[in-house]
Design an enzyme around this catalytic site. Structure first.
Site, PDB file in Angstrom:
ATOM      1  N   CYS A  29       0.811  -1.219   0.000  1.00  0.00           N
ATOM      2  CA  CYS A  29       0.000   0.000   0.000  1.00  0.00           C
ATOM      3  C   CYS A  29       0.845   1.270   0.000  1.00  0.00           C
ATOM      4  O   CYS A  29       0.366   2.338  -0.383  1.00  0.00           O
ATOM      5  CB  CYS A  29      -0.950   0.005   1.192  1.00  0.00           C
ATOM      6  SG  CYS A  29      -2.137  -1.358   1.188  1.00  0.00           S
ATOM      7  N   HIS A  61      -3.228   7.463   1.974  1.00  0.00           N
ATOM      8  CA  HIS A  61      -3.627   6.138   1.512  1.00  0.00           C
ATOM      9  C   HIS A  61      -5.039   5.884   2.015  1.00  0.00           C
ATOM     10  O   HIS A  61      -5.336   6.067   3.198  1.00  0.00           O
ATOM     11  CB  HIS A  61      -2.665   5.086   2.052  1.00  0.00           C
ATOM     12  CG  HIS A  61      -3.134   3.688   1.880  1.00  0.00           C
ATOM     13  ND1 HIS A  61      -3.646   3.211   0.689  1.00  0.00           N
ATOM     14  CD2 HIS A  61      -3.192   2.640   2.752  1.00  0.00           C
ATOM     15  CE1 HIS A  61      -3.984   1.953   0.834  1.00  0.00           C
ATOM     16  NE2 HIS A  61      -3.727   1.575   2.069  1.00  0.00           N
ATOM     17  N   ASN A  68     -10.032   0.151  -0.353  1.00  0.00           N
ATOM     18  CA  ASN A  68      -8.574   0.185  -0.307  1.00  0.00           C
ATOM     19  C   ASN A  68      -8.031  -0.383  -1.611  1.00  0.00           C
ATOM     20  O   ASN A  68      -8.100  -1.583  -1.845  1.00  0.00           O
ATOM     21  CB  ASN A  68      -8.078  -0.631   0.896  1.00  0.00           C
ATOM     22  CG  ASN A  68      -6.579  -0.587   1.069  1.00  0.00           C
ATOM     23  OD1 ASN A  68      -5.840  -0.166   0.187  1.00  0.00           O
ATOM     24  ND2 ASN A  68      -6.107  -1.031   2.227  1.00  0.00           N
TER      25      ASN A  68
END
Length: 324
Positions: free
Chosen positions: A114, A251, A281
Site C-alpha cells: 500500500c 492512503h 482500499n
C-alpha cells in the site's frame, strides 16, 4: 537553480463493475452498516474477468498523458507500483510500455504494497533530479480482488481494484518550499511487523498467488502513529509545518485511520482528500486515484501544497511533500 520533479498531468481508471456493500450480505455475516461504520467504505470497483493490472495501469497512464498534453514519445521512463502483477515476470511496467507504444526509455516495478506509490514517487523523483530522465510516468495499479479470501469478512470487504497515474517532469526551482514539484520524501520499513499484513503464498514457498491475511487491530495502531510520524518528518525536511499544508492525500485504507492521522497532525478533515467511500482500499493505486479525483473535483489547485502518506505490508511506510 534547483531541479524539481513537478506534476505535469494526472489521471485514473476504475473498472466498470461497482460492488456495493449490500452485495456481500448474501455470502457473508456482514451488512452495509457494519462495513461503513468500521471502514467508511460504501462501494468499490472490481476488475472484469480477463481485465489485468497492466491494462488498468495503461488506461490511467493514457489519462495522465492527455491531462498533461503530452504523447508517449515525450516520456523517458515508467515506474509502476503494484503488488498484484499480471505475471511473476516480466514487470507490469514493461507491459504498459508495450501497450502504450513506448519505443525507447525504460520501465520497472516497485513493490511496497500500500506504500508502493510513495516509494515509486521517491524513485521517479531521484531519476529526474539525477538527470537520468526528464519525464516519468508514475503509476499505481492493483487487482486486489484476485487475492481475497471471500470467506474472511474482515478483509474481503475492504479492498478494490483500480489505477492512478502522474506524469512528472523536471522543472527549474529556487530551492525553497515555494517551488513547484516534490519538495521532500521520507521512506521507512520494518520487517519485524511482516505478520500484520501479508499474502500466504508465493513463488518460492507455495508456488501459488496466495490470499491476503491481516491483523486489523494491530495494524490500525501502527498505522496512525507511523503515518503521522512520516508526514511530520517529510514536512520537516521540506522546511514547512502542517499548518502550511493545503491538502493531505492519504492512503485510502480506512476512514478511522485517515481521521486519526489528521488529528495527530492537528489538521481538519476539511483539508483531507477522501475517496475511500467509493473505492475501498486500492493499495498502491489509492493515492494517485485520490489525487486524480481531488483534482477533478476542483479541490486540488495549482500551487497547492500537499502531503501524501501511506503504510502497507512489510511494514513499509512513507510520505511525500509536493507543491502542485
Amino acid at each position: 537553480m534547483t531541479l524539481r520533479a513537478a506534476i505535469a498531468g494526472v489521471g485514473h481508471y476504475l473498472p466498470a463493475r461497482v460492488v456495493e456493500n449490500a452485495e456481500f450480505e448474501s455470502s457473508l455475516d456482514t451488512s452495509d452498516e457494519w462495513i461503513r461504520t468500521r471502514s467508511g467504505i460504501e462501494r468499490r470497483h472490481f476488475a472484469a474477468e480477463g481485465e489485468t493490472t497492466s491494462q488498468m495501469g495503461a488506461q490511467a497512464a493514457r489519462a495522465a498523458l492527455e491531462n498533461a498534453g503530452l504523447q508517449i514519445g515525450d516520456i523517458d521512463a515508467i515506474v509502476v507500483a503494484t503488488s498484484t502483477p499480471d505475471l511473476t515476470f516480466p514487470s507490469v511496467g514493461t507491459m504498459i510500455q508495450q501497450e502504450l507504444g513506448m519505443a525507447s526509455g525504460f520501465a520497472f516495478d516497485v513493490q511496497a504494497v500500500c506504500a508502493g506509490f510513495i516509494f515509486a514517487l521517491a524513485n521517479a523523483n531521484a531519476l529526474i533530479v539525477s538527470g537520468q530522465a526528464k519525464r516519468v510516468i508514475v503509476i499505481g495499479a492493483e487487482t486486489f480482488s484476485r487475492i481475497m479470501d471471500w470467506s474472511d469478512r474482515a478483509t474481503c470487504v475492504l479492498f478494490g481494484d483500480g489505477a492512478g497515474a502522474l506524469v512528472l517532469e523536471g522543472v527549474a526551482g529556487t530551492g525553497t518550499s515555494a517551488d513547484r514539484g516534490i519538495l521532500s520524501t521520507d521512506l521507512n520499513s520494518d520487517g519485524s511487523y511482516r505478520d500484520m499484513l501479508y499474502v500466504d503464498g508465493g513463488v518460492s514457498t507455495t508456488g501459488t498467488a496466495g490470499k491476503l491475511r491481516m491483523q486489523g487491530n494491530a495494524l490500525f495502531r501502527q498505522a496512525v502513529s507511523k503515518l503521522a510520524q512520516t508526514a511530520e518528518t517529510a514536512l520537516e525536511k521540506a522546511g514547512i509545518t502542517a499548518a502550511d499544508i493545503d491538502w493531505v492525500v492519504p492512503h485510502q485504507a480506512n476512514i478511522r485511520i485517515i481521521e486519526g492521522t489528521a488529528k495527530k497532525l492537528s489538521l481538519s478533515m476539511d483539508n483531507v482528500v477522501v475517496t475511500v467511500q467509493d473505492h475501498g482500499n486500492t493499495s498502491a493505486a489509492s493515492i494517485p486515484l485520490a489525487m486524480s479525483v481531488g483534482r477533478a473535483r476542483g479541490q486540488i489547485k495549482d500551487g497547492d501544497l500537499l502531503v501524501a502518506e501511506a503504510i502497507g505490508g512489510g511494514l513499509a511506510w512513507g510520505a511525500v511533500v509536493l507543491r502542485w
